[in-house]
Scaffold this active site. Structure first.
Site, PDB file in Angstrom:
ATOM      1  N   GLY B 260       0.797  -1.218   0.000  1.00 54.18           N
ATOM      2  CA  GLY B 260       0.000   0.000   0.000  1.00 54.18           C
ATOM      3  C   GLY B 260       0.830   1.267   0.000  1.00 54.18           C
ATOM      4  CG  ASP B 281       6.893  -7.112  -2.208  1.00 58.90           C
ATOM      5  OD1 ASP B 281       6.213  -6.150  -1.838  1.00 58.90           O
ATOM      6  OD2 ASP B 281       6.758  -8.256  -1.712  1.00 58.90           O
ATOM      7  CB  SER B 288      -7.030  -9.323   0.839  1.00 58.58           C
ATOM      8  OG  SER B 288      -5.692  -9.774   0.917  1.00 58.58           O
ATOM      9  NE  ARG B 292      -2.828  -2.750   2.287  1.00 61.78           N
ATOM     10  CZ  ARG B 292      -3.171  -4.045   2.359  1.00 61.78           C
ATOM     11  NH1 ARG B 292      -4.367  -4.420   1.995  1.00 61.78           N
ATOM     12  NH2 ARG B 292      -2.292  -4.939   2.767  1.00 61.78           N
ATOM     13  CE  LYS B 305       1.725  -7.704  -3.011  1.00 65.84           C
ATOM     14  NZ  LYS B 305       1.672  -7.209  -1.629  1.00 65.84           N
ATOM     15  CB  CYS B 399      19.094   5.423  12.918  1.00 66.37           C
ATOM     16  SG  CYS B 399      19.399   4.459  14.410  1.00 66.37           S
ATOM     17  CB  CYS B 402      17.842   7.496  17.427  1.00 70.22           C
ATOM     18  SG  CYS B 402      19.569   7.488  16.958  1.00 70.22           S
ATOM     19  CB  CYS B 416      -2.715  -4.472   6.887  1.00 70.01           C
ATOM     20  SG  CYS B 416      -1.712  -2.985   6.901  1.00 70.01           S
ATOM     21  CB  CYS B 473      22.033   5.067  18.641  1.00 68.43           C
ATOM     22  SG  CYS B 473      21.186   4.069  17.431  1.00 68.43           S
ATOM     23  CB  CYS B 587     -11.030 -16.096  16.630  1.00 68.03           C
ATOM     24  SG  CYS B 587      -9.554 -17.043  16.216  1.00 68.03           S
TER      25      CYS B 587
HETATM   26 ZN   LIG Z   1      20.489   5.666  16.019  1.00 65.17          ZN
END
Ligand SMILES: [Zn+2]
Lengths: 111, 643
Positions: B260, B281, B288, B292, B305, B399, B402, B416, B473, B587
């Site tokens: 998306g 990718d 589905s 988007r 893709k 970054c 951080c 999603c 960091c 579910c």
């Molecule tokens: Zn950093």
């Protein structure tokens, strides 16, 4: 600087949850809350106290670990105090002021 | 040309006329000798002869001189003709060159200009020479042999001076970068080179040729012209301009993830005319995705893709270069891939990839455009800009680590597929990414920023100040422990770092049953079994197993005991149930139902009583349905919505 509270010794704040955190707080994004101006030890209420307070009083969900971890907000949550990064405001140690706005945002990874 | 040849004809005929006049005058002298023979006459004769000899000699000399002049003139004409032919040849070659240029893209131009720049010392003279020639051909004033056009030459020198002045300031900047050991040096060098190329190219532009020829050119738009037409609307923006468009043309952008975010980002960058667009990718298109992921059509379901996107993008802009990486990016591969690009776009959808892409951007020193979206919300950041350096840089941007030093646990992170996402929400974020990439390329000094988008908020866009560079960091500070070698070795386990998978294995095997077994129970003893669906109400309303009742897992999480109370109340209204029914849980995929049953079994009420006693009935806690609604749809009822 001491915590600014009103005459009743309470601090009125606005808290906002987003990024999925609202689901933990009755699926409601904005809350106006009033909490004591000093913490359990009588010290001025700090951001850390607010987080504890929210967890115990405002959060209905049993999964406390979705919001707190090791006594502070869990990793992946950014906190803004009056639109400023709380890291720049002292983080946990920030002392609450009347009408402060706290913005809690859980980061997203979807794309 | 015609007129010039006429002039040549008259020039060659005139010397022969002069020769004829000379021989006539010598004939007059011969007739005078026969008229008188006296001394005086003889002396006069002698004197005349001498005079004649002198005259002849003079005439001979004059004639020789004339011949020499003629020869010189012919030589000049030959030279002139040769020069003209050469010029014509050059024009033909120029024309052929232009046609080639039309076929090949800018590489050819670059190569030619690089050659031209390599002969810099002779450039002013060459420039002056070719401009003069061109002017003379057009019938104007130009250089005649070694006499230069001083004003033109002055103009030439002034242009060169301005280039040199700019080069000097570039040098000062590069020297400072060199002293600091800054990686900016490379970029400034490239920028300087690019500026020089553009300036020299402008300068070398030739004045127009004869009107007829110019017309011929206009009737056939050149490659350059089509490029102006294609990018004109953005090029005339002061933020982009000609220089900005050239920078875009030279830029290389890598898009990791073509979902998306990646689809709209890739589309806009392709149309804007970036030089190279890299597409990564490993997934195939699913139905589905279509609401988007704007590069794909219904007919693409099941296709790669990357390959599908490549086809669509080529239709949008066929004149840019595409690189296809039809695989899922790993930490090991990332640094080598990032090396080849100027800007990286993180359009992935998992926390672990967010971390390793940031780490790889840091070790390869590339600015990272980061965005994410879920539900009705999006987030956007520009990270590692300006890029981090091992030797430290006060102005380097934070970054990802951080800002998020610790990952969040997988149970806190929804995908999603679980939480849903609105197409325009993720689209907005993808388009902001494309815009920011264009800014990074054309105005590299933009500052880092963070933005959140809440589609249903009164204040949909919110800017946050998150410029928190972490001096400790592990990825980008001087104390960093994550190195390129470590990343490439594959020894960093990002999935484990991000907490692995959620543990759904919370039930015993005997507490689970297949959809077929569940169906059999429900059909054979409908009074003794009831199915509770723990998805949220929105999903339940889209479709559910007939006879099941809804108790969202969020209700159970809020309080398992209160949840049980709500369940008892709901079931009390079911007239068909017997005295001691068993409650089973379902579910969407068979994950949340396990967690829900676990929560209920662990609740105070069940732990103390073993059953839920409510109203006239005693409810037993039963089993979880393996595979959930999805399996039920596949195996039992294909008419259920496959949402
Ligand atoms: Zn950093």
């Amino acid at each position: 600087m001491s915590t600014q509270s009103n005459e009743a010794g309470m601090v009125l704040l606005e808290v906002e949850f987003t990024g999925g955190l609202e689901l933990l707080f009755s699926n409601q994004r904005k809350h106006k809350i009033s909490l004591p101006g000093s913490d359990e030890k009588g010290q001025p209420a700090t951001a850390a106290f607010l987080v504890r307070y929210l967890c115990e009083n405002l959060m209905k969900d049993t999964r406390k670990e979705m919001f707190v971890m090791d006594g502070t907000v869990r990793p992946g949550i950014l906190v803004l105090i009056n639109d400023a990064d709380w890291e720049l405001e002292g983080g946990d140690l920030y002392e609450l002021k009347e009408n402060d706005n706290f913005f809690f945002i859980s980061t997203l990874h979807g794309g | 040309m015609e007129q010039d040849e006429d002039v040549d004809m008259t020039a060659t005929s005139s010397p022969s006329l002069l020769k004829r006049n000379a021989s006539n005058s010598s004939g007059d002298h011969d007739s005078k000798i026969s008229a008188g023979l006296d001394q005086e006459a003889m002396e006069e004769e002698e004197s005349n002869r001498r005079e004649r000899a002198v005259m002849e000699r003079i005439e001979q000399e004059a004639s020789a001189k004339l011949d020499e002049e003629i020869r010189q003139e012919e030589k000049m004409n030959r030279k002139e003709r040769a020069a003209r032919e050469q010029l014509e040849q050059e024009i033909i070659e120029d024309k052929e060159g232009e046609e080639r240029e039309q076929l090949n893209i800018e590489e050819k131009e670059m190569l030619l200009m690089d050659k031209a720049i390599s002969v810099l010392p002779s450039l002013p003279y060459f420039h002056h020479h070719i401009i003069s020639k061109r002017r003379r051909l057009d019938g104007g004033h130009g250089m005649v042999d070694d006499v230069p056009d001083v004003s033109l030459f002055k103009n030439t020198i002034q242009t060169l001076e301005s280039v040199i002045e700019r080069l000097k300031s570039d040098l000062t900047r590069m020297e400072a970068a060199h002293a600091r050991g800054s990686a900016e040096l490379g970029r400034w060098w490239q920028e300087s080179k690019e500026k020089t190329r553009i300036e020299l190219k402008e300068w070398m532009k030739l004045p127009s040729r004869k009107a007829g020829k110019a017309e011929d050119q206009d009737s056939r738009p050149s490659y350059r012209q089509s490029k102006y037409q294609k990018y004109g609307r953005q090029m005339c923006m002061p933020e982009i301009g000609f220089d900005g468009q050239i920078k875009l043309t030279k830029s290389k952008v890598l898009i990791v993830g073509l979902g998306g975010l990646g689809c709209p980002a890739a589309g806009y960058l392709a149309r804007a005319g970036v030089g190279t667009l890299g597409l990564v990718d490993g997934d195939t298109v699913e139905t589905s995705n279509l609401h988007r992921q704007t590069l794909y059509l219904e007919e693409d379901v099941g296709q790669s893709k990357v390959l599908t996107a490549y086809g669509r993008l080529r239709q949008m802009n066929s004149r840019i270069h595409y690189e296809r990486y039809d695989y899922r990016l790993t930490p090991e591969k990332a640094p080598k891939l990032f090396d080849q690009y100027d800007v990286i776009l993180d359009c992935t959808d998992r926390q672990s990839s967010r971390y390793f892409i940031s780490d790889a951007a840091v070790v390869t020193r590339k600015p990272l455009v980061h965005a994410s979206a879920l539900g009705t919300m999006g987030q956007f950041m520009v990270l590692n800009n300006p890029p981090s350096l091992i030797d430290g840089n006060a102005h380097q941007g934070p970054c990802y680590r951080c800002i998020f030093p610790k990952p969040m646990r997988p149970e806190n992170s929804r995908s999603c597929a679980e939480a849903g996402v609105l197409g325009p929400v993720v689209g907005v974020m993808g388009i902001v990414m494309a815009m920011e990439a264009i800014k990074l390329i054309t105005q590299p000094n933009s500052t880092p920023w963070y933005m959140i988008y809440n589609a249903y908020s009164k204040e949909p866009f919110k800017m946050l100040n998150l410029n928190r560079k972490n001096q400790n960091c592990v990825a980008c500070s001087e104390k960093c422990t994550i190195t390129r070698e470590l990343l490439e070795s594959g020894s960093l386990d990002y999935d484990e770092f991000c907490g692995g998978r959620i543990n759904y294995d919370v039930l015993e095997d005997h507490q689970r049953m297949s959809v077929r077994d569940c169906k059999r129970l429900m059909d054979s003893k409908p009074q003794e079994h009831v199915l509770v669906d723990v998805r949220d109400k929105v999903q339940f309303d889209i479709g559910h197993v007939k006879g099941s009742i809804n108790l969202p897992i969020s209700t159970i999480y809020q309080s398992p005991d209160a949840g049980l109370g709500a369940l008892g109340q709901e079931l009390d209204f079911q007239p068909t149930l017997g005295k001691n029914p068993t409650v089973h849980f379902i579910c969407r995929y068979g994950n949340d139902s396990r967690l829900a049953l676990r929560q209920i079994l662990d609740s105070q009420r069940i732990r103390e009583h073993g059953t839920l006693d409510y109203g006239r009935r005693r409810y037993l806690m039963g089993m979880d349905v393996i595979g959930g609604y999805d399996a039920w749809r596949k195996e039992i009822d294909p008419w259920l919505p496959d949402y």
